[in-house]
Design a protein around this motif. Structure first.
Motif, PDB file in Angstrom:
ATOM      1  N   LEU A  22    -108.430 -32.905-101.124  1.00  0.00           N
ATOM      2  CA  LEU A  22    -109.387 -33.787-101.791  1.00  0.00           C
ATOM      3  C   LEU A  22    -110.302 -32.996-102.724  1.00  0.00           C
ATOM      4  O   LEU A  22    -110.566 -33.410-103.857  1.00  0.00           O
ATOM      5  CB  LEU A  22    -110.211 -34.547-100.761  1.00  0.00           C
ATOM      6  N   PHE A  23    -110.787 -31.857-102.265  1.00  0.00           N
ATOM      7  CA  PHE A  23    -111.663 -31.037-103.101  1.00  0.00           C
ATOM      8  C   PHE A  23    -110.928 -30.587-104.362  1.00  0.00           C
ATOM      9  O   PHE A  23    -111.516 -30.549-105.456  1.00  0.00           O
ATOM     10  CB  PHE A  23    -112.160 -29.825-102.329  1.00  0.00           C
ATOM     11  N   ALA A  24    -109.652 -30.247-104.227  1.00  0.00           N
ATOM     12  CA  ALA A  24    -108.870 -29.832-105.388  1.00  0.00           C
ATOM     13  C   ALA A  24    -108.696 -30.991-106.366  1.00  0.00           C
ATOM     14  O   ALA A  24    -108.792 -30.808-107.589  1.00  0.00           O
ATOM     15  CB  ALA A  24    -107.506 -29.304-104.936  1.00  0.00           C
ATOM     16  N   ARG A  25    -108.462 -32.193-105.836  1.00  0.00           N
ATOM     17  CA  ARG A  25    -108.342 -33.371-106.704  1.00  0.00           C
ATOM     18  C   ARG A  25    -109.631 -33.626-107.480  1.00  0.00           C
ATOM     19  O   ARG A  25    -109.611 -34.155-108.590  1.00  0.00           O
ATOM     20  CB  ARG A  25    -108.002 -34.611-105.882  1.00  0.00           C
ATOM     21  N   GLN A  26    -110.750 -33.259-106.868  1.00  0.00           N
ATOM     22  CA  GLN A  26    -112.037 -33.481-107.520  1.00  0.00           C
ATOM     23  C   GLN A  26    -112.432 -32.330-108.445  1.00  0.00           C
ATOM     24  O   GLN A  26    -113.543 -32.310-108.953  1.00  0.00           O
ATOM     25  CB  GLN A  26    -113.121 -33.693-106.465  1.00  0.00           C
ATOM     26  N   GLY A  27    -111.525 -31.382-108.643  1.00  0.00           N
ATOM     27  CA  GLY A  27    -111.743 -30.361-109.658  1.00  0.00           C
ATOM     28  C   GLY A  27    -112.085 -28.972-109.173  1.00  0.00           C
ATOM     29  O   GLY A  27    -112.236 -28.043-109.969  1.00  0.00           O
ATOM     30  N   ALA A  28    -112.228 -28.791-107.864  1.00  0.00           N
ATOM     31  CA  ALA A  28    -112.599 -27.474-107.344  1.00  0.00           C
ATOM     32  C   ALA A  28    -111.401 -26.530-107.354  1.00  0.00           C
ATOM     33  O   ALA A  28    -110.247 -26.945-107.226  1.00  0.00           O
ATOM     34  CB  ALA A  28    -113.133 -27.589-105.920  1.00  0.00           C
ATOM     35  N   SER A  29    -111.696 -25.244-107.488  1.00  0.00           N
ATOM     36  CA  SER A  29    -110.722 -24.201-107.184  1.00  0.00           C
ATOM     37  C   SER A  29    -110.870 -23.911-105.693  1.00  0.00           C
ATOM     38  O   SER A  29    -111.923 -23.438-105.258  1.00  0.00           O
ATOM     39  CB  SER A  29    -111.007 -22.938-107.994  1.00  0.00           C
ATOM     40  N   VAL A  30    -109.835 -24.221-104.917  1.00  0.00           N
ATOM     41  CA  VAL A  30    -109.929 -24.167-103.469  1.00  0.00           C
ATOM     42  C   VAL A  30    -109.293 -22.878-102.938  1.00  0.00           C
ATOM     43  O   VAL A  30    -108.154 -22.553-103.278  1.00  0.00           O
ATOM     44  CB  VAL A  30    -109.253 -25.384-102.819  1.00  0.00           C
ATOM     45  N   HIS A  31    -110.043 -22.179-102.114  1.00  0.00           N
ATOM     46  CA  HIS A  31    -109.558 -20.981-101.443  1.00  0.00           C
ATOM     47  C   HIS A  31    -109.394 -21.301 -99.959  1.00  0.00           C
ATOM     48  O   HIS A  31    -110.387 -21.559 -99.262  1.00  0.00           O
ATOM     49  CB  HIS A  31    -110.541 -19.825-101.633  1.00  0.00           C
ATOM     50  N   ILE A  32    -108.147 -21.312 -99.506  1.00  0.00           N
ATOM     51  CA  ILE A  32    -107.846 -21.654 -98.124  1.00  0.00           C
ATOM     52  C   ILE A  32    -107.748 -20.373 -97.304  1.00  0.00           C
ATOM     53  O   ILE A  32    -106.907 -19.516 -97.579  1.00  0.00           O
ATOM     54  CB  ILE A  32    -106.532 -22.441 -98.034  1.00  0.00           C
ATOM     55  N   VAL A  33    -108.633 -20.235 -96.325  1.00  0.00           N
ATOM     56  CA  VAL A  33    -108.618 -19.085 -95.426  1.00  0.00           C
ATOM     57  C   VAL A  33    -107.996 -19.554 -94.117  1.00  0.00           C
ATOM     58  O   VAL A  33    -108.543 -20.425 -93.443  1.00  0.00           O
ATOM     59  CB  VAL A  33    -110.036 -18.527 -95.201  1.00  0.00           C
ATOM     60  N   GLU A  34    -106.873 -18.960 -93.769  1.00  0.00           N
ATOM     61  CA  GLU A  34    -106.065 -19.512 -92.681  1.00  0.00           C
ATOM     62  C   GLU A  34    -105.333 -18.397 -91.949  1.00  0.00           C
ATOM     63  O   GLU A  34    -104.785 -17.486 -92.574  1.00  0.00           O
ATOM     64  CB  GLU A  34    -105.069 -20.511 -93.284  1.00  0.00           C
TER      65      GLU A  34
END
Length: 254
Positions: free
Chosen positions: A25-37
């Motif tokens: 959802l954050f990516a759809r709203q324009g953010a560059s998302v960093h997934i720490v997993e």
């Protein structure tokens, strides 16, 4: 409304469940998302799904319980506008049958993990003029849940840390809030039921669903929608708050 354009967001535990829904959802709203997993394969799958929608994400293999690793990782990301502390583990047991090893495992991931990420993110946010921290608590931080001793401890700590950070960094333009979901239908829930109630999966799913007065579990996307609001500029007047999203569990479950 609720645009995250040009924002850099870190989501821990973004490879599945609530974290995956928040990341997408954050990516759809324009953010560059960093997934720490910790699960690199799951993180890569989330990134693939985000990129297939034409949005931006990067997977980072990391253990939130290891502070030095997290500090190095966050510094390599650079600007962090939003931190969502979502990574966590569950545990079933009361105080008598919770071993020291189990207690420490829950503490290291759920409490120390969130602390490590906040510890790493706050100096970065201060240096760039502010940011938003959102921590995943639980209804377990509000009410007593049977056989959830260690888990409840950890989520109570999350709630308290969220409030403390909000107070300490008011003048650094860093907002801090938490979300307290009730039961959410994730792959973890399905796995838990299959492991502990073989042959009774439908019965137990129905029972767990009806423990919320609204009569069902939440969907991960519903938690993600609240997370989006709290991390957006539209929520700029909100800090130091916890938001139950619980189908009426806390107030109506008499």
């Amino acid at each position: 409304m609720f645009s995250l354009k040009d924002k850099s967001a870190v989501v821990t535990g973004g490879g599945s469940g609530i974290g995956k829904a928040i990341s997408k959802l954050f990516a759809r709203q324009g953010a560059s998302v960093h997934i720490v997993e910790l699960n690199a394969e799951a993180a890569a799958q989330t990134v693939t799904e985000i990129e297939e929608e034409g949005n931006r994400a990067v997977a980072h293999s990391g253990n939130v319980a290891e502070q030095e690793q997290i500090v190095e990782l966050f510094n390599s990301i650079g600007t962090i506008d939003i931190l969502v502390n979502n990574a966590g583990i569950a545990h079933v047991g009361n105080v008598e049958n919770t071993s020291t090893a189990d207690f420490e495992k829950v503490y290291n991931v759920n409490v120390k993990g969130a602390y490590n990420c906040i510890f790493a993110a706050v100096p970065i946010m201060k240096a760039t003029g502010g940011g938003v921290i959102l921590n995943m608590a639980s209804i377990a931080s509000w009410v007593g849940l049977a056989d959830r001793f260690a888990y409840s401890m950890s989520k109570g700590a999350i709630h308290a840390m969220s409030m403390s950070v909000a107070r300490d960094y008011l003048h650094d333009n860093i907002r801090s809030n938490s979300i307290s979901p009730a039961r959410v239908h994730t792959p973890f829930v399905d796995g838990f039921i299959a492991k502990n109630y073989a042959g009774r999966e439908d019965e137990m799913f129905d029972k767990l669903s009806k423990s919320q007065p609204i009569g069902r579990m939440a969907q991960p996307g519903e938690i993600a929608a609240l997370a989006l609001y709290l991390c957006s500029d539209e929520a700029g007047f909100i800090t130091g708050c916890d938001y139950p999203i619980d189908g009426g569990f806390i107030k109506l479950n008499n």
